[in-house]
Design a protein around this motif. Structure first.
Motif, PDB file in Angstrom:
ATOM      1  N   LYS A 233      14.500  42.125  46.475  1.00  0.00           N
ATOM      2  CA  LYS A 233      14.340  42.956  45.275  1.00  0.00           C
ATOM      3  C   LYS A 233      15.155  42.405  44.113  1.00  0.00           C
ATOM      4  O   LYS A 233      14.722  42.441  42.956  1.00  0.00           O
ATOM      5  N   ILE A 234      16.344  41.897  44.398  1.00  0.00           N
ATOM      6  CA  ILE A 234      17.167  41.265  43.342  1.00  0.00           C
ATOM      7  C   ILE A 234      16.451  40.012  42.832  1.00  0.00           C
ATOM      8  O   ILE A 234      16.347  39.796  41.619  1.00  0.00           O
ATOM      9  N   ILE A 235      15.916  39.206  43.751  1.00  0.00           N
ATOM     10  CA  ILE A 235      15.198  37.977  43.378  1.00  0.00           C
ATOM     11  C   ILE A 235      14.003  38.315  42.480  1.00  0.00           C
ATOM     12  O   ILE A 235      13.734  37.627  41.493  1.00  0.00           O
TER      13      ILE A 235
ATOM     14  N   ALA B  43      22.226  33.029  42.425  1.00  0.00           N
ATOM     15  CA  ALA B  43      23.623  33.405  42.673  1.00  0.00           C
ATOM     16  C   ALA B  43      23.938  34.625  41.824  1.00  0.00           C
ATOM     17  O   ALA B  43      23.661  34.641  40.626  1.00  0.00           O
ATOM     18  N   PHE B  44      24.491  35.650  42.467  1.00  0.00           N
ATOM     19  CA  PHE B  44      24.835  36.874  41.732  1.00  0.00           C
ATOM     20  C   PHE B  44      26.145  37.444  42.274  1.00  0.00           C
ATOM     21  O   PHE B  44      26.556  37.142  43.394  1.00  0.00           O
ATOM     22  N   GLU B  45      26.769  38.289  41.451  1.00  0.00           N
ATOM     23  CA  GLU B  45      28.061  38.875  41.815  1.00  0.00           C
ATOM     24  C   GLU B  45      27.892  39.838  42.991  1.00  0.00           C
ATOM     25  O   GLU B  45      26.968  40.665  42.997  1.00  0.00           O
ATOM     26  N   ASP B  46      28.808  39.759  43.970  1.00  0.00           N
ATOM     27  CA  ASP B  46      28.824  40.740  45.058  1.00  0.00           C
ATOM     28  C   ASP B  46      29.237  42.095  44.489  1.00  0.00           C
ATOM     29  O   ASP B  46      30.149  42.184  43.661  1.00  0.00           O
ATOM     30  N   LEU B  47      28.560  43.163  44.941  1.00  0.00           N
ATOM     31  CA  LEU B  47      28.843  44.532  44.481  1.00  0.00           C
ATOM     32  C   LEU B  47      30.253  44.974  44.836  1.00  0.00           C
ATOM     33  O   LEU B  47      30.830  45.810  44.143  1.00  0.00           O
TER      34      LEU B  47
ATOM     35  N   THR C 193      28.885  32.506  55.708  1.00  0.00           N
ATOM     36  CA  THR C 193      27.641  33.217  55.999  1.00  0.00           C
ATOM     37  C   THR C 193      27.820  33.952  57.323  1.00  0.00           C
ATOM     38  O   THR C 193      28.281  33.380  58.307  1.00  0.00           O
ATOM     39  N   ASN C 194      27.527  35.242  57.302  1.00  0.00           N
ATOM     40  CA  ASN C 194      27.668  36.064  58.498  1.00  0.00           C
ATOM     41  C   ASN C 194      26.339  36.135  59.224  1.00  0.00           C
ATOM     42  O   ASN C 194      25.275  36.147  58.601  1.00  0.00           O
ATOM     43  N   TYR C 195      26.411  36.191  60.545  1.00  0.00           N
ATOM     44  CA  TYR C 195      25.183  36.311  61.341  1.00  0.00           C
ATOM     45  C   TYR C 195      25.411  37.264  62.508  1.00  0.00           C
ATOM     46  O   TYR C 195      26.411  37.154  63.235  1.00  0.00           O
TER      47      TYR C 195
ATOM     48  N   ILE D 118      36.905  36.577  56.674  1.00  0.00           N
ATOM     49  CA  ILE D 118      36.649  37.698  55.762  1.00  0.00           C
ATOM     50  C   ILE D 118      36.435  39.017  56.501  1.00  0.00           C
ATOM     51  O   ILE D 118      36.989  40.033  56.128  1.00  0.00           O
ATOM     52  N   HIS D 119      35.615  39.036  57.528  1.00  0.00           N
ATOM     53  CA  HIS D 119      35.404  40.279  58.278  1.00  0.00           C
ATOM     54  C   HIS D 119      36.211  40.165  59.563  1.00  0.00           C
ATOM     55  O   HIS D 119      35.696  39.693  60.562  1.00  0.00           O
ATOM     56  N   ASP D 120      37.453  40.554  59.527  1.00  0.00           N
ATOM     57  CA  ASP D 120      38.276  40.394  60.745  1.00  0.00           C
ATOM     58  C   ASP D 120      38.476  41.731  61.451  1.00  0.00           C
ATOM     59  O   ASP D 120      38.021  42.756  60.991  1.00  0.00           O
TER      60      ASP D 120
HETATM   61  P1  AMP Z   1      27.091  40.560  54.788  1.00  0.00           P
HETATM   62  O1  AMP Z   1      28.017  41.603  55.335  1.00  0.00           O
HETATM   63  O2  AMP Z   1      27.536  39.168  55.038  1.00  0.00           O
HETATM   64  O3  AMP Z   1      25.645  40.811  55.178  1.00  0.00           O
HETATM   65  O4  AMP Z   1      27.201  40.711  53.215  1.00  0.00           O
HETATM   66  C1  AMP Z   1      26.399  41.549  52.442  1.00  0.00           C
HETATM   67  C2  AMP Z   1      27.057  41.599  51.088  1.00  0.00           C
HETATM   68  O5  AMP Z   1      26.099  42.035  50.156  1.00  0.00           O
HETATM   69  C3  AMP Z   1      28.247  42.549  50.999  1.00  0.00           C
HETATM   70  O6  AMP Z   1      29.404  41.806  50.579  1.00  0.00           O
HETATM   71  C4  AMP Z   1      27.806  43.573  49.949  1.00  0.00           C
HETATM   72  O7  AMP Z   1      28.867  43.982  49.118  1.00  0.00           O
HETATM   73  C5  AMP Z   1      26.738  42.817  49.195  1.00  0.00           C
HETATM   74  N1  AMP Z   1      25.708  43.611  48.566  1.00  0.00           N
HETATM   75  C6  AMP Z   1      24.923  44.562  49.152  1.00  0.00           C
HETATM   76  N2  AMP Z   1      24.045  45.047  48.262  1.00  0.00           N
HETATM   77  C7  AMP Z   1      24.254  44.383  47.107  1.00  0.00           C
HETATM   78  C8  AMP Z   1      23.658  44.437  45.807  1.00  0.00           C
HETATM   79  N3  AMP Z   1      22.650  45.268  45.521  1.00  0.00           N
HETATM   80  N4  AMP Z   1      24.147  43.599  44.841  1.00  0.00           N
HETATM   81  C9  AMP Z   1      25.161  42.766  45.119  1.00  0.00           C
HETATM   82  N5  AMP Z   1      25.758  42.666  46.316  1.00  0.00           N
HETATM   83  C10 AMP Z   1      25.311  43.467  47.292  1.00  0.00           C
END
Ligand code: AMP
Ligand code: ZN
Length: 115
Positions: free
Chosen positions: A7-9, A26-30, A85-87, A113-115
């Motif tokens: 949806k962002i794309i 590339a966009f800012e993380d929320l 990158t998380n999986y 990052i996610h510890d």
């Molecule tokens: P992950 O936990 O690796 O799947 O990371 C998902 C990331 O997406 C998290 O850091 C969220 O803060 C971020 N995120 C989720 N929704 C949005 C959004 N609409 N715009 C920007 N970042 C988002």
């Protein structure tokens, strides 16, 4: 498709775009964890790092080029940054569209990052 990054794309929901090319955005993380926290995402729905193969290698290449561009735009190309990158469940992936966290702007500890 009901995917927040698709949806962002498609500009169906807003984001703060940092840079883009034909294959990646590339966009800012929320919810930033550091002064620089940008998500770099292929412009095709690839679910995770485990769905990469020879057919979508071009996206991998362009994602990496965009990561370099983001690093320069955010002025962390000299100071350094981390790409994550998380999986899956243990990795803590919450959005099922491949994305790379570009994190920097402060001295990052050795912890992940996610510890
Ligand atoms: P992950 O936990 O690796 O799947 O990371 C998902 C990331 O997406 C998290 O850091 C969220 O803060 C971020 N995120 C989720 N929704 C949005 C959004 N609409 N715009 C920007 N970042 C988002
Ligand atoms: Zn998607």
């Amino acid at each position: 498709m009901d995917c927040v990054f698709c949806k962002i794309i498609n500009h169906e929901i807003p984001s703060n775009i940092v840079a883009e090319n034909e294959y990646a955005i590339a966009f800012e993380d929320l919810d930033p964890v550091a002064p620089v926290h940008v998500l770099v995402v292929p412009k095709m729905h690839i679910g995770s790092i485990m769905e990469l193969d020879d057919s979508n290698l071009k996206y991998v290449q362009e994602v990496h080029k965009l990561i370099q561009e983001v690093a320069k735009i955010k002025n962390v190309d000299k100071s350094g940054f981390r790409v994550i990158t998380n999986y899956g469940e243990d990795g803590g992936q919450t959005v099922p569209h491949l994305h790379y966290h570009v994190i920097g702007g402060k001295r990052l500890g050795p912890k992940i990052i996610h510890d």
